[in-house]
Design an enzyme around this catalytic site. Structure first.
Site, mmCIF file in Angstrom:
data_model
loop_
_atom_site.group_PDB
_atom_site.id
_atom_site.type_symbol
_atom_site.label_atom_id
_atom_site.label_comp_id
_atom_site.label_asym_id
_atom_site.label_seq_id
_atom_site.Cartn_x
_atom_site.Cartn_y
_atom_site.Cartn_z
ATOM 1 N N THR A 1 -6.733 2.101 -6.216
ATOM 2 C CA THR A 1 -6.723 2.887 -7.456
ATOM 3 C C THR A 1 -7.394 2.168 -8.621
ATOM 4 O OG1 THR A 1 -4.694 3.979 -6.808
ATOM 5 C CG2 THR A 1 -5.189 4.001 -9.143
ATOM 6 N N ASP B 1 -9.614 3.410 -0.017
ATOM 7 C CA ASP B 1 -8.209 3.622 -0.332
ATOM 8 C C ASP B 1 -7.458 2.785 0.706
ATOM 9 O OD1 ASP B 1 -6.311 6.313 -1.448
ATOM 10 O OD2 ASP B 1 -5.515 4.881 -0.010
ATOM 11 N N SER B 2 -6.457 2.030 0.276
ATOM 12 C CA SER B 2 -5.850 1.080 1.211
ATOM 13 C C SER B 2 -5.075 1.753 2.333
ATOM 14 C CB SER B 2 -4.979 0.073 0.471
ATOM 15 O OG SER B 2 -3.746 0.640 0.106
ATOM 16 N N SER B 3 -4.910 3.060 2.267
ATOM 17 C CA SER B 3 -4.295 3.756 3.402
ATOM 18 C C SER B 3 -5.219 3.690 4.620
ATOM 19 C CB SER B 3 -4.029 5.216 3.046
ATOM 20 O OG SER B 3 -3.319 5.267 1.844
ATOM 21 N N THR C 1 -2.463 -0.394 -3.696
ATOM 22 C CA THR C 1 -1.061 -0.835 -3.605
ATOM 23 C C THR C 1 -0.359 -0.336 -2.339
ATOM 24 O OG1 THR C 1 -0.401 1.081 -4.919
ATOM 25 C CG2 THR C 1 -0.727 -0.993 -6.101
HETATM 26 N N1 ASP Z 1 -3.846 5.103 -2.529
HETATM 27 C C1 ASP Z 1 -4.109 3.928 -3.317
HETATM 28 C C2 ASP Z 1 -4.425 2.775 -2.390
HETATM 29 O O1 ASP Z 1 -3.529 2.179 -1.863
HETATM 30 C C3 ASP Z 1 -2.958 3.621 -4.196
HETATM 31 C C4 ASP Z 1 -3.147 2.419 -5.098
HETATM 32 O O2 ASP Z 1 -4.110 1.716 -5.095
HETATM 33 O O3 ASP Z 1 -2.239 2.185 -5.892
HETATM 34 O O4 ASP Z 1 -5.571 2.466 -2.188
#
Ligand code: ASP
Length: 358
Positions: free
Chosen positions: A28, A71-73, A103
């Protein structure tokens, strides 16, 4: 992989004293809204424009950006190997490393890197943001700037935090003890079972007693083999026999993180225990991890966990699920001896669990 490299000299006039390597993976922090209103990652050059006061830090910064920030997913094993390799390859050139990461899976990545980078003696600080850096109220600037500062902090010429950490919302946490617990507010991470390593306010207040100390003469070794034939099985009241049966039938399954209730309790029904025992006998490693964020597994405290111990389920003590899954993937690929593997699973490898378990 085709990484993009950006070099920046943030020193105003004085001679540069410190060097930090930033690995930009996405998340993000560096996202912007697309025409449909969804958040998508953008490139690092645009991020730096949003932090003009970076120039006040006396640091030479190099940024290595994933070719396509993610995106870390979408983090996978190859990304972990890439991150560890970048740190390993650049280890001698920099005082510390900052990994900009989403995150959502940051606690998994920080845990995995704590195992993959054996002998680490320099700071590796993961950070990110809940709001994109382009937003007025973003937490990105503070998270990034303080992470850079922690990455270069030394005492008597030695790094103060020579371990893999997460810095977020004023708190520095050991990476393999942290958990994402909040998806809306800024205090996204918590480390219930281990004290914070530092808190930032007017000063950065380090908790020296809890930080793994710098050790003279350590050499960094990096591991690039991981094995993801693992699963997390979260118990819930009413879970059916067919669910457990299907799990243990999964082809090539080598490890189960069994998320139990409270201090490691599970149903004591015969069918459940027989199936878990069958898994253990088939050679599947079963590690008991609590669904609670705080506290620990104590197999044998209640009758409902005594049986798990009897059938060969291992106790994860106070480890988090994130640290347990990554530890299992790491050990399955790097420890060929079965007994050693079991011993290592229930023993701290990189500060991810306390010694007081079983
Ligand atoms: N969906 C985002 C990720 O993990 C959320 C974030 O960065 O806070 O890449």
């Amino acid at each position: 992989m085709n990484y993009k490299i950006v070099r920046l000299n943030t020193a105003a006039k004085t001679e540069i004293e410190h060097a930090v390597l930033i690995i930009y993976t996405g998340g993000t922090l560096g996202m912007a809204y697309d025409p449909q209103g969804a958040l998508v990652p953008f490139n690092f050059g645009q991020i730096l424009e949003k932090i003009p006061n970076l120039n006040n830090l006396n640091i030479s910064i190099t940024v290595i950006s994933f070719p396509e920030p993610i995106d870390s997913s979408n983090i996978n094993l190859q990304h972990w190997v890439d991150m560890a390799y970048i740190i390993y390859e650049n280890y001698d050139t920099y005082d510390g490393f900052v990994v900009l990461h989403g995150t959502d899976t940051m606690a998994y990545s920080a845990s995995m890197l704590s195992y993959m980078l054996k002998g680490l003696n320099k700071p590796v600080i993961f950070t990110g943001a809940q709001l994109p850096i382009s937003e007025m109220r973003s937490d990105a600037r503070e998270n990034l700037v303080t992470s850079l500062e922690i990455a270069i902090t030394k005492a008597n010429g030695k790094p103060v935090v020579p371990e893999v950490c997460i810095f977020f919302n004023h708190m520095l946490l050991r990476g393999n003890r942290a958990k994402k617990v909040q998806s809306v507010h800024f205090d996204a991470f918590e480390s219930e079972n281990y004290p914070a390593l530092a808190e930032s306010g007017i000063i950065i207040d380090f908790n020296y007693a809890s930080i793994r100390p710098y050790e003279e003469g350590k050499h960094l070794r990096y591991y690039n083999q991981l094995d993801n034939h693992v699963m997390v099985l979260k118990l819930f009241p009413g879970i059916t026999k067919s669910v457990i049966e299907s799990c243990i039938k999964i082809k090539k399954l080598k490890g189960i993180i069994l998320e139990t209730y409270g201090s490691g309790n599970s149903p004591s029904e015969d069918w459940f225990l027989k199936l878990m025992e069958k898994a253990v006998k088939m050679g599947v490693l079963v590690l008991n991890v609590s669904q609670c964020n705080g506290g620990r597994v104590i197999q044998g405290r209640y009758q409902t966990s005594k049986d798990l111990k009897r059938i060969g389920v291992l106790s994860g003590g106070d480890i988090t699920t994130e640290a347990a899954v990554t530890k299992m993937m790491f050990l399955l690929a790097n420890e060929p001896d079965e007994n050693e593997l079991k011993r290592k699973l229930i023993t701290p490898l990189a500060g991810e669990m306390s010694v007081l378990n079983h």
